[in-house]
Design an enzyme around this catalytic site. Structure first.
Site, short mmCIF file in Angstrom:
data_model
loop_
_atom_site.label_atom_id
_atom_site.label_comp_id
_atom_site.label_asym_id
_atom_site.label_seq_id
_atom_site.Cartn_x
_atom_site.Cartn_y
_atom_site.Cartn_z
N ARG A 1 -10.07 -16.63 -19.51
CA ARG A 1 -8.67 -16.26 -19.76
C ARG A 1 -8.11 -15.60 -18.49
O ARG A 1 -8.78 -14.75 -17.91
CB ARG A 1 -8.55 -15.30 -20.96
N ASP B 1 -2.41 -6.09 -21.07
CA ASP B 1 -3.46 -6.94 -20.52
C ASP B 1 -3.64 -6.72 -19.03
O ASP B 1 -4.71 -6.96 -18.47
CB ASP B 1 -3.15 -8.41 -20.78
N ASN C 1 1.77 -8.04 -21.43
CA ASN C 1 1.19 -7.85 -22.77
C ASN C 1 1.64 -9.03 -23.64
O ASN C 1 2.39 -9.89 -23.20
CB ASN C 1 1.62 -6.51 -23.36
N LYS C 2 1.16 -9.04 -24.87
CA LYS C 2 1.42 -10.14 -25.79
C LYS C 2 2.90 -10.54 -25.82
O LYS C 2 3.78 -9.68 -25.83
CB LYS C 2 0.95 -9.71 -27.18
N ARG D 1 -11.01 -10.79 -28.49
CA ARG D 1 -9.76 -10.79 -27.73
C ARG D 1 -9.28 -9.35 -27.59
O ARG D 1 -9.85 -8.44 -28.18
CB ARG D 1 -8.69 -11.72 -28.32
N ALA E 1 -7.67 -7.03 -24.10
CA ALA E 1 -8.18 -6.91 -22.73
C ALA E 1 -9.49 -6.12 -22.61
O ALA E 1 -10.46 -6.62 -22.01
CB ALA E 1 -7.08 -6.31 -21.84
O1 MRU Z 1 -4.18 -12.82 -26.85
P1 MRU Z 1 -4.78 -11.49 -27.19
O2 MRU Z 1 -4.96 -11.28 -28.66
O3 MRU Z 1 -6.04 -11.24 -26.41
O4 MRU Z 1 -3.70 -10.43 -26.69
C1 MRU Z 1 -4.00 -9.07 -26.81
C2 MRU Z 1 -2.90 -8.18 -26.37
O5 MRU Z 1 -1.86 -8.60 -25.93
C3 MRU Z 1 -3.20 -6.70 -26.43
O6 MRU Z 1 -2.03 -5.97 -26.66
C4 MRU Z 1 -3.82 -6.24 -25.10
O7 MRU Z 1 -4.88 -7.07 -24.71
C5 MRU Z 1 -4.30 -4.84 -25.20
S1 MRU Z 1 -5.67 -4.69 -26.30
C6 MRU Z 1 -6.17 -3.08 -26.33
#
Ligand code: MRU
Length: 351
Positions: free
Chosen positions: A90, A237, A247-248, A52, A54
Site C-alpha cells: 500500500r 496515514d 487520511n481516508k 489496515r 497506518a
Molecule cells: O484504508 P484504511 O482503512 O487503511 O484507512 C485507514 C485510515 O484512513 C486511518 O484513519 C489512518 O490509517 C489512521 S489509523 C490509526
C-alpha cells in the site's frame, strides 16, 4: 476476545514464530484470525485490508520481515525479497516504509555482526508493537485535555485499536476523553466504500460501551449546521513536513465543513506517521483501489454492469484547516512546519 474484556486488545498477535492477524474484512460478522508463517499472507492481508490503518500496517510489516528471515532464510536475498513484497502493498501509509527501513537496518547489522537475524527481528517487531500501544495511550492522555464536558465528537474511518498495535489513535483520544468524563457521544461516519466506520468503529465503540450514532458520510454538514458536533478527531496515514494530512477519503470534506462551522479539527497520529521527507501533501502518493469496491458490496451490484468508478482511498487536508495534531509527545500547533520539526528532533521515534 473483545476490546471490552481486554483493554490491551490488538488485531495482531505473535505466538512463537507464527503471526496471527485478525481479518477485519470479516468484521463485525465473524472474528477470524489469519495464521502467517511467512511474509506472503502478511502482504496479502495488508493489500486486501484484512489488516489496515497506518500504525497496524507498520506493525504487520515488521512482523512480515521477521517471518521472512525465519521462513526464507537470513541472507540478503531473502531480505530484499521480503522487503520488496511488503513495501509494494500500500503506498500512502508512511508507517509501512518507516517500519521496513528500521527492520532492514536491523537485519543488515546482524548479518554484518555474524549474529542470528530471525530471533532479533521477532524481538524488534514485538517491541515496535508494544511501543505503539504505549504511544497511543500517551496520545490519548494529551488529546483528552482538549475536550470539555459533554462534548459530542465526530470521527471518520477507523483509527481505533483495530487500526494500530492496540488502543487506537483518534479513537484512543475518544476513549481517554470518555474515561475522563469529557465526552458524551461519538458521531461515526460510515465511511464509504469499505465502511470502516460502520463495521469497525461502531464495533469497537460498542465493545467499549461508549455511546455513538452511526451516520452516512454526507450527514456531516447537516450535523454541524445544527450545532450537533463540538469537535472532530481523525487519524492520519501520512503527515507531510508542512502539516498537510493524508487520511481516508472524505476527511478533507470534513475539515472544510469544520472551518465553515467553527468546529475544532484534530488529527491524532504517532510520530511514525510524520514524514519529514515529504514536503507537502501534493507529494504524498494516493492509493487508487479497484472500482469494484464502489460498484458492489458483498457481491451485490450497486451500479449498472460495467459502470466505471474512481476509487481514491485517501485525500489530503491542507494544514491550514487543521487545528492541532495530537502526538505522543504532546499537542502540535501551527505553524506545523516548526512544531513537526521539533517533535521529530526530540528523537526516539525511529526516524
Ligand atoms: O484504508 P484504511 O482503512 O487503511 O484507512 C485507514 C485510515 O484512513 C486511518 O484513519 C489512518 O490509517 C489512521 S489509523 C490509526
Amino acid at each position: 476476545m473483545t476490546t471490552r474484556d481486554d483493554p490491551d486488545f490488538s488485531p495482531l498477535r505473535l505466538d512463537g514464530e507464527v503471526v496471527h492477524i485478525l481479518d477485519q474484512t470479516r468484521l463485525p460478522a465473524e472474528e477470524i484470525w489469519i495464521e502467517c508463517r511467512d511474509p506472503e499472507p502478511v502482504a496479502d492481508a495488508i493489500r486486501r485490508l484484512a489488516v489496515r490503518g497506518a500504525p497496524a500496517i507498520g506493525v504487520a510489516a515488521a512482523y512480515g520481515l521477521a517471518l521472512g528471515a525465519h521462513a526464507w532464510g537470513e541472507d540478503e536475498a531473502s531480505l530484499e525479497r521480503a522487503d520488496a513484497l511488503l513495501r509494494a502493498t500500500r503506498p500512502t501509509a508512511v508507517n509501512l516504509r518507516w517500519a521496513l527501513d528500521q527492520g532492514r537496518r536491523s537485519w543488515l547489522e546482524r548479518l554484518e555482526a555474524g549474529e542470528p537475524v530471525a530471533p532479533a527481528l521477532f524481538a524488534w517487531a514485538a517491541d515496535l508493537h508494544r511501543r505503539d500501544v504505549e504511544i497511543n495511550r500517551r496520545m490519548g492522555e494529551h488529546g483528552a485535555r482538549l475536550f470539555a464536558s459533554g462534548d459530542r465528537v465526530l470521527t471518520h474511518c477507523n483509527a481505533g485499536a483495530l487500526a494500530t498495535g492496540g488502543y487506537g489513535t483518534a479513537l484512543g483520544v475518544v476513549r481517554a476523553a470518555y474515561a475522563a468524563g469529557a465526552l458524551s457521544m461519538v458521531w461515526v461516519d460510515e465511511t464509504r466504500p469499505l465502511l470502516q466506520g460502520a463495521r469497525l468503529t461502531a464495533w469497537e465503540l460498542g465493545q467499549l460501551a461508549i455511546p455513538y450514532r452511526l451516520v452516512t458520510d454526507s450527514s456531516a454538514g447537516a450535523l454541524m449546521s445544527r450545532d450537533l458536533v463540538d469537535r472532530i478527531v481523525v487519524g492520519a496515514d501520512r503527515i507531510a513536513a508542512n502539516g498537510d494530512v493524508a487520511n481516508k477519503i472524505g476527511t478533507y470534506t470534513l475539515a472544510v465543513l469544520a472551518q465553515r462551522h467553527g468546529v475544532p479539527f484534530y488529527v491524532a497520529a504517532p510520530r511514525s506517521t510524520l514524514d519529514p521527507d515529504t514536503a507537502t501533501g501534493a507529494d504524498i502518493p494516493i492509493e487508487e483501489r479497484a472500482p469494484g469496491e464502489i460498484t458492489a458490496v458483498g457481491g451485490a451490484a450497486l451500479a449498472p454492469a460495467g459502470a466505471d468508478a474512481a476509487n481514491f482511498a485517501f485525500d489530503v487536508t491542507p494544514h491550514d484547516l487543521v487545528t492541532a495534531i495530537i502526538t505522543e509527545v504532546g499537542v502540535l500547533e501551527p505553524p506545523f512546519d516548526e512544531s513537526i520539526a521539533r517533535a521529530i528532533a526530540l528523537g526516539g521515534s525511529g526516524h
